[in-house]
Scaffold this motif. Sequence first.
Motif: not given
Length: 346
Positions: A112, A114, A116, A174
């Motif tokens: 991801s 960003e 988590p 995410q």
Amino acid sequence: MSTVTKIGILFGQENTFPQAFVDRVNEKQRTFPAEFVSIDQVTQSVPTDYAVIIDRISQDVPFYRAFLKNAALTGTAVINNPFWWSADEKFFNNALAVQLGVPVPKTILLPSKERPDDTNHNSFRNLNHMNWDAIFEHIGFPAFMKPHAGGGWKSVYKVDNPEQMFRAYDETGQLVMLYQEAIDFTDYFRCYCIGGKDVRIMPYEPRNPHHLRYAAEMKTTGDAGKKLLKTMTDYVLKLNHGLGYDFNTVEFAVRDGIPIAIDFCNPAPDADIHSVGQENFDWVVEAAANMAIERAKKLKKGKDNLTWGTFVRHSVMGEPFASAKPAKAEKSPKVDKEEKPKKQKK
């Protein structure tokens, strides 16, 4: 289980398929009356009075998913298996397809963009920087980026160069994404598979507006067309037997005469008459009704009546999974440890 054994369908916003399914099941027999599932209280380990439940909505409603797992635990044949569907995702499916010998696009799993929630940089000590140059060389352009566990064409991006890819990646938050080669296809198909045995191959044009995607014709003809249909049928059955889905669709993009499985994790596939058309609609209603009645007749009270794919069943028995010769696994992109990537995950 209750002395009443019913066939139910659990659904959300769709309108045409659920009523047609219920009507057809009730037209065909009276032993197992069909209805829309009705829930007023869910008590742990208490069985329902449904022999079979067709699930069309629990992927979007966690309460329904928990209800279905409880129903399955107490003997209901839930279609599709809610335990497997909870664990399933597209990247694993692609890897499974390789083991089954079914062609799939070259694919890379991306972390991801960003972090988590409730993580920090220490949570990613085992994750190296992505070597974007190697990844782009391996996948090529154009390419698609899509969630590894998504559906419904949500958060899907087509990118033609690294700059477009990074701009799209910045928007994914995410989500864990797949980065996948684009297939330049001459034919495209969506295939229903019902009960692990009934297959309907439908020409499909994903570039059309939604209501016109089934308004397509097969371009491959003659002996080549017959061979293509036979190969796709074989691949559809292999994939659904491996996954253990009772109700699914598989999509193929045909390149140089070879059907490449693009998407085969659709266990609540579109079955609306206004998009699939009358003939396809009639077929899926009939096939689903037959499957539900057959499963109700075979129900074993107090037993697990779910469908488990060959991957799970062979794993439990300690046997090799793939009955077919695995496809040659693609090589990972070369990583030059001395060269820093141009772009890094923040």
